[in-house]
Write a protein that holds these residues in place. Structure first.
Motif, PDB file in Angstrom:
ATOM      1  N   ALA A  88       0.819  -1.217   0.000  1.00  0.00           N
ATOM      2  CA  ALA A  88       0.000   0.000   0.000  1.00  0.00           C
ATOM      3  C   ALA A  88       0.848   1.259   0.000  1.00  0.00           C
ATOM      4  O   ALA A  88       0.417   2.319  -0.477  1.00  0.00           O
ATOM      5  N   THR A 147      -6.330  -5.526  -2.283  1.00  0.00           N
ATOM      6  CA  THR A 147      -7.007  -4.416  -1.614  1.00  0.00           C
ATOM      7  C   THR A 147      -5.993  -3.400  -1.107  1.00  0.00           C
ATOM      8  O   THR A 147      -6.181  -2.182  -1.258  1.00  0.00           O
ATOM      9  N   SER A 148      -4.902  -3.884  -0.523  1.00  0.00           N
ATOM     10  CA  SER A 148      -3.875  -2.980   0.011  1.00  0.00           C
ATOM     11  C   SER A 148      -3.279  -2.103  -1.086  1.00  0.00           C
ATOM     12  O   SER A 148      -3.091  -0.898  -0.898  1.00  0.00           O
ATOM     13  N   VAL A 151      -5.829   0.517  -2.132  1.00  0.00           N
ATOM     14  CA  VAL A 151      -5.915   1.553  -1.090  1.00  0.00           C
ATOM     15  C   VAL A 151      -4.726   2.502  -1.208  1.00  0.00           C
ATOM     16  O   VAL A 151      -4.856   3.722  -1.056  1.00  0.00           O
ATOM     17  N   PHE A 154      -5.302   5.086  -3.798  1.00  0.00           N
ATOM     18  CA  PHE A 154      -6.151   6.168  -3.298  1.00  0.00           C
ATOM     19  C   PHE A 154      -5.347   7.119  -2.409  1.00  0.00           C
ATOM     20  O   PHE A 154      -5.551   8.330  -2.444  1.00  0.00           O
ATOM     21  N   GLN A 155      -4.435   6.564  -1.604  1.00  0.00           N
ATOM     22  CA  GLN A 155      -3.631   7.438  -0.748  1.00  0.00           C
ATOM     23  C   GLN A 155      -2.773   8.389  -1.577  1.00  0.00           C
ATOM     24  O   GLN A 155      -2.540   9.531  -1.192  1.00  0.00           O
ATOM     25  N   THR A 169      -7.374   7.066   1.889  1.00  0.00           N
ATOM     26  CA  THR A 169      -7.255   5.642   2.225  1.00  0.00           C
ATOM     27  C   THR A 169      -8.569   5.081   2.759  1.00  0.00           C
ATOM     28  O   THR A 169      -8.955   3.957   2.427  1.00  0.00           O
ATOM     29  N   GLY A 172     -11.139   4.889  -0.162  1.00  0.00           N
ATOM     30  CA  GLY A 172     -10.737   3.802  -1.034  1.00  0.00           C
ATOM     31  C   GLY A 172     -11.018   2.440  -0.420  1.00  0.00           C
ATOM     32  O   GLY A 172     -11.542   1.542  -1.086  1.00  0.00           O
ATOM     33  N   ALA A 173     -10.667   2.290   0.866  1.00  0.00           N
ATOM     34  CA  ALA A 173     -10.881   1.013   1.537  1.00  0.00           C
ATOM     35  C   ALA A 173     -12.363   0.665   1.610  1.00  0.00           C
ATOM     36  O   ALA A 173     -12.759  -0.483   1.356  1.00  0.00           O
ATOM     37  N   LEU A 176     -13.754  -0.541  -1.541  1.00  0.00           N
ATOM     38  CA  LEU A 176     -13.260  -1.890  -1.841  1.00  0.00           C
ATOM     39  C   LEU A 176     -13.833  -2.948  -0.907  1.00  0.00           C
ATOM     40  O   LEU A 176     -13.425  -4.106  -0.950  1.00  0.00           O
ATOM     41  N   ALA A 183     -11.105   0.195   8.033  1.00  0.00           N
ATOM     42  CA  ALA A 183     -10.564   1.161   7.072  1.00  0.00           C
ATOM     43  C   ALA A 183      -9.796   2.261   7.795  1.00  0.00           C
ATOM     44  O   ALA A 183      -8.696   2.651   7.371  1.00  0.00           O
ATOM     45  N   SER A 187      -5.671   2.907   7.815  1.00  0.00           N
ATOM     46  CA  SER A 187      -5.160   4.245   7.528  1.00  0.00           C
ATOM     47  C   SER A 187      -4.119   4.661   8.560  1.00  0.00           C
ATOM     48  O   SER A 187      -3.097   5.268   8.224  1.00  0.00           O
TER      49      SER A 187
END
Length: 266
Positions: A88, A147-148, A151, A154-155, A169, A172-173, A176, A183, A187
């Motif tokens: 991530a 997923t990581s 995320v 998104f970060q 984050t 995004g999480a 997902l 979530a 973060s």
């Protein structure tokens, strides 16, 4: 206003906003503008004191993080968690390394962009809080690597001040299929290496200008953000579990709109 008071104010703002999805950098830059602080040292100050708040979370999660560290050789779960954080982390590292100068020289100097980002991000939070997919993953320490990575993408959007690293984050999480509390917790975990890296990069880049009184101001803001950040992180997860993220969405819209009004008058 004396510089030491400005350092305390910025430290409090950082500690209050680092772990909630309202953009700590956006709030810090708007606070810096409101205080009439010049660019240069104070922009560096804003980046560096964010590690103080992060260390507050390290203190809060120390036992769990230590347990992961000491069991890395023997625990598949610990290794998976460490790998998920590293995966991530990659998009943000690449974006920060490639766009560092643009972030500091252009985006940090655009309070109007920050206000617009706050408003748009607030609207997104309100929608996601109501319409996020049903959660499929509920353990922040066991997210899938796919997923990581997503995320982390998104970060990376948080290079734009006002977007919010934690907001990116978390949104995004949740999109997902990660549960709200998980979530927010992921973060927190992702913030630790992210902000440590930003601290090292900015400190090294500005090492020749950080001396004497400036180091004292930095230490003061760092300490204040650590204490306040620790206190906020302690209550954040329970608040999110009860109230969701809508209050933060409304807060972003309010601050962004107020900022645009003030900027239009100056």
């Amino acid at each position: 206003m004396p510089d030491w008071i400005s350092a305390i104010i910025l430290g409090v703002v950082e500690g209050l906003t680092e772990f909630i999805p309202v953009s700590s950098t956006g709030h810090l830059l708007l606070a810096k503008t409101a205080l009439g602080l010049p660019p240069g040292f104070w922009d560096t100050f804003i980046v560096l004191i964010q590690l103080g708040a992060i260390l507050g979370v390290v203190a809060l999660y120390f036992r769990r993080l230590w347990a992961v560290l000491v069991t890395l050789p023997t625990s598949q779960r610990s290794r998976h968690f460490a790998l998920s954080v590293l995966v991530a982390l990659l998009p943000g590292v690449l974006a920060g390394a490639l766009l560092h100068d643009v972030i500091k020289d252009v985006l940090f100097g655009s309070p109007r962009l920050i206000c617009v980002s706050l408003i748009v991000g607030g609207m997104v939070l309100l929608v996601i809080d109501r319409r996020a997919p049903a959660p499929r993953e509920t353990d922040a320490m066991a997210l899938s690597l796919k997923t990581s990575l997503l995320v982390g993408l998104f970060q990376a959007l948080a290079i734009i001040p006002g977007v919010s690293r934690s907001g990116g984050t978390i949104v995004g999480a949740m999109l997902l299929g990660v549960e709200k509390r998980a979530a927010a917790e992921f973060s927190f975990f992702l913030a630790m290496p992210t902000m440590a890296g930003a601290f090292v990069l900015d400190f090294w880049s500005n090492r020749q200008s950080l001396h004497g009184d400036r180091l004292g101001l930095l230490a003061l803001g760092f300490g204040v953000s650590l204490v306040v950040g620790y206190a906020v992180a302690r209550v954040m997860l329970d608040f999110v579990s009860r109230r969701g993220f809508a209050p933060f969405g409304w807060w972003r819209i309010l601050v962004g709109a107020a900022g645009l009004v003030l900027l239009s008058r100056t």
